[in-house]
Each structure stands twice: as structure tokens, then as C-alpha cells.
Design an enzyme around this catalytic site. Structure first.
Site, PDB file in Angstrom:
ATOM      1  N   SER A   1       0.825  -1.213   0.000  1.00 53.20           N
ATOM      2  CA  SER A   1       0.000   0.000   0.000  1.00 53.20           C
ATOM      3  C   SER A   1       0.859   1.263   0.000  1.00 53.20           C
ATOM      4  O   SER A   1       2.049   1.232   0.344  1.00 53.20           O
ATOM      5  CB  SER A   1      -0.921   0.006   1.220  1.00 53.20           C
ATOM      6  OG  SER A   1      -1.661  -1.186   1.295  1.00 53.20           O
TER       7      SER A   1
HETATM    8  N1  SAH Z   1      -0.595  -5.172   3.991  1.00 54.07           N
HETATM    9  C1  SAH Z   1       0.180  -5.488   2.808  1.00 54.07           C
HETATM   10  C2  SAH Z   1      -0.471  -5.029   1.515  1.00 54.07           C
HETATM   11  C3  SAH Z   1      -1.544  -5.928   1.193  1.00 54.07           C
HETATM   12  S1  SAH Z   1      -2.216  -6.004  -0.426  1.00 54.07           S
HETATM   13  C4  SAH Z   1       1.578  -4.912   2.890  1.00 54.07           C
HETATM   14  O1  SAH Z   1       1.891  -4.219   3.857  1.00 54.07           O
HETATM   15  O2  SAH Z   1       2.369  -5.224   1.994  1.00 54.07           O
HETATM   16  C5  SAH Z   1      -3.536  -7.094   0.011  1.00 54.07           C
HETATM   17  C6  SAH Z   1      -3.129  -8.510   0.307  1.00 54.07           C
HETATM   18  O3  SAH Z   1      -4.303  -9.200   0.709  1.00 54.07           O
HETATM   19  C7  SAH Z   1      -2.586  -9.260  -0.898  1.00 54.07           C
HETATM   20  O4  SAH Z   1      -1.338  -9.793  -0.611  1.00 54.07           O
HETATM   21  C8  SAH Z   1      -3.635 -10.352  -1.122  1.00 54.07           C
HETATM   22  O5  SAH Z   1      -3.087 -11.570  -1.607  1.00 54.07           O
HETATM   23  C9  SAH Z   1      -4.217 -10.534   0.259  1.00 54.07           C
HETATM   24  N2  SAH Z   1      -5.546 -11.137   0.307  1.00 54.07           N
HETATM   25  C10 SAH Z   1      -6.563 -11.000  -0.579  1.00 54.07           C
HETATM   26  N3  SAH Z   1      -7.627 -11.706  -0.181  1.00 54.07           N
HETATM   27  C11 SAH Z   1      -7.294 -12.306   0.993  1.00 54.07           C
HETATM   28  C12 SAH Z   1      -7.977 -13.160   1.907  1.00 54.07           C
HETATM   29  N4  SAH Z   1      -9.233 -13.569   1.683  1.00 54.07           N
HETATM   30  N5  SAH Z   1      -7.334 -13.568   3.014  1.00 54.07           N
HETATM   31  C13 SAH Z   1      -6.045 -13.178   3.261  1.00 54.07           C
HETATM   32  N6  SAH Z   1      -5.350 -12.372   2.433  1.00 54.07           N
HETATM   33  C14 SAH Z   1      -5.957 -11.932   1.312  1.00 54.07           C
END
Ligand code: SAH
Length: 227
Positions: A70
Site C-alpha cells: 500500500s
Molecule cells: N498489507 C500489505 C499489503 C496488502 S495487499 C503490505 O503491507 O504489503 C492485500 C493482500 O491481501 C494481498 O497480498 C492479497 O493476496 C491478500 N488477500 C486478498 N484476499 C485475501 C484473503 N481472503 N485472506 C487473506 N489475504 C488476502
């Protein structure tokens, strides 16, 4: 890789953006403890090598598997809005690179974080361990279910956008706890919401600001599609 100057410049930009968006967020400034934690986490260490030179620019960046780390402003703002305390236990949904988890690990007692994409979960787990952050546990799994073994949580942060708040997450939030979650369709029209569960278990919601997050995958729809 991280010069003090780059970090200072990024923090100046974040502070300016926090101030500009105070009408939406109700926050004109970040607290000293959040700023301090932010300055201590090397964002470049969470990026693929080729993108490391861009680590201290205030932008989201790709981390592989169609996912993103993000924007620094959003990470800082969400961390602020969670109002964490040192003794808190926090659940994150969407580990991604592990950057947000590393930041939270500096502010609270224990972080549990779930990532649905197995290679991302593995990589983030190794990275956090190598950084010596012993108070973060990463697991591969679907965030729709939360992490019942460690519930209830003082705070929950969801870093992918869902059409609705997964009910398990509301259940696993402690009375008095806060949850941040981007809600809305896959593309466009998402808003960051802040949920509060009061001591009687009643949940209130407020909209913080418009955002763009990758979608929360998995859930009942995905299970249905597999059946
Ligand atoms: N917090 C992260 C950015 C996340 S982007 C950072 O600091 O880098 C969102 C993430 O959520 C992605 O890696 C995606 O694979 C994950 N995601 C999407 N759906 C999900 C689910 N149902 N359960 C767990 N993770 C999920």
C-alpha cells in the site's frame, strides 16, 4: 538502501497529506509513536530488488502475484486510526509483503497476519523473522474466517477491499476494539471504514475516506465456485 534524507522527505509528504485530508479523517497529525515506528521500518526491504529505489516514494508498488504494497500515507494513516496500545493483540488480513505487519509489530504486543497467497505468506514470514521481529505470526489462509484460535483481538486491520465486512471478523473483535476495512466493489468506489465495537458489543461504522485496494479474494463465493 534507506537514507535518512529519503525517509525524512517521505515523512514530510505523509504529514502534508495527513493534514490535507483531515476533513475526511478527523486527524490533522500523526502521533509521535506512529511516526517513530514508521521511521524505523525500512520499506525497501519489503520490495522486489528492482523496485527498491522507489521505496521511499509515496506510492503503492507491485509485489508480485498481482498484489501491491500500500501507499505509505495510507499505511501510516491506518496505523494511526487503529489507536493501538503497547499491550494490544492485532489481527491483519492481507499480509502481502509484511510491511504493515512490521510497522504494527513495533507498536503492539503481538501481531497475527493472514495471507491467502501461499508464496507471499512464506516470503513475508521469512522476511519478518530475518528482521528479528519475533512478535508477528504469519499464516497462509483465508481472512474471511479470521483467526479464531487467537481471538478476540484489540484491533483488526484489513488491507484488501471486501463488498461487506466478513462476519467472523466482527465476532473476533474485542468489545472496545476497532477495525479498519476498505469496503466496496472490486474496482472503484471503495471507502475505508472504521468500525467500533462498544463494551456492550454494539457495532458502529464511519466512513473515513475514498481508497483503492486490491480485492479480498476467497470467502463463500470462491468456495461455491470450487464446488
Ligand atoms: N498489507 C500489505 C499489503 C496488502 S495487499 C503490505 O503491507 O504489503 C492485500 C493482500 O491481501 C494481498 O497480498 C492479497 O493476496 C491478500 N488477500 C486478498 N484476499 C485475501 C484473503 N481472503 N485472506 C487473506 N489475504 C488476502
Amino acid at each position: 538502501m534507506m537514507s535518512k534524507e529519503e525517509m525524512r522527505f517521505l515523512l514530510d509528504e505523509i504529514r502534508a497529506e495527513v493534514s490535507e485530508t483531515r476533513g475526511h479523517t478527523g486527524r490533522a497529525v500523526l502521533s509521535p509513536r506512529v511516526l517513530e515506528a514508521f521511521a524505523a521500518v525500512p520499506r525497501h526491504a519489503f520490495l522486489p530488488g528492482a523496485l527498491r529505489p522507489a521505496a521511499y516514494i509515496n506510492r503503492p508498488l507491485p509485489i508480485g502475484h498481482g498484489q501491491t504494497i500500500s501507499q505509505p500515507y495510507i499505511v501510516a494513516l491506518m496505523t494511526e486510526l487503529l489507536e493501538t496500545k503497547a499491550e494490544d493483540v492485532v489481527l491483519e488480513i492481507g499480509t502481502g509483503s509484511g510491511y504493515q505487519a512490521a510497522l504494527l509489530a513495533r507498536l503492539v504486543c503481538q501481531v497475527y497476519t493472514l495471507e491467502i497467497v501461499a508464496p507471499l505468506a512464506r516470503r513475508a514470514s521469512e522476511r519478518l523473522r530475518d528482521m528479528g521481529l519475533g512478535n508477528v505470526e504469519v499464516r497462509q489462509g483465508d481472512g474471511h474466517e479470521g483467526w479464531p484460535e487467537h481471538a478476540p483481538f484489540d484491533a483488526i486491520i484489513v488491507t484488501a477491499a471486501a463488498p461487506e465486512v466478513p462476519p467472523a471478523l466482527i465476532e473476533q473483535l474485542k468489545p472496545g476494539g476497532r477495525m479498519l476495512i476498505p469496503l466496496g466493489p472490486r474496482y472503484g468506489g471503495q471507502e475505508l471504514q472504521l468500525l467500533r465495537k462498544d463494551t456492550d458489543g454494539r457495532v458502529s461504522r464511519e466512513t473515513v475516506l475514498p481508497v483503492v485496494f486490491v480485492p479480498l479474494t476467497g470467502g463463500a463465493a470462491a468456495r461455491g465456485a470450487l464446488e
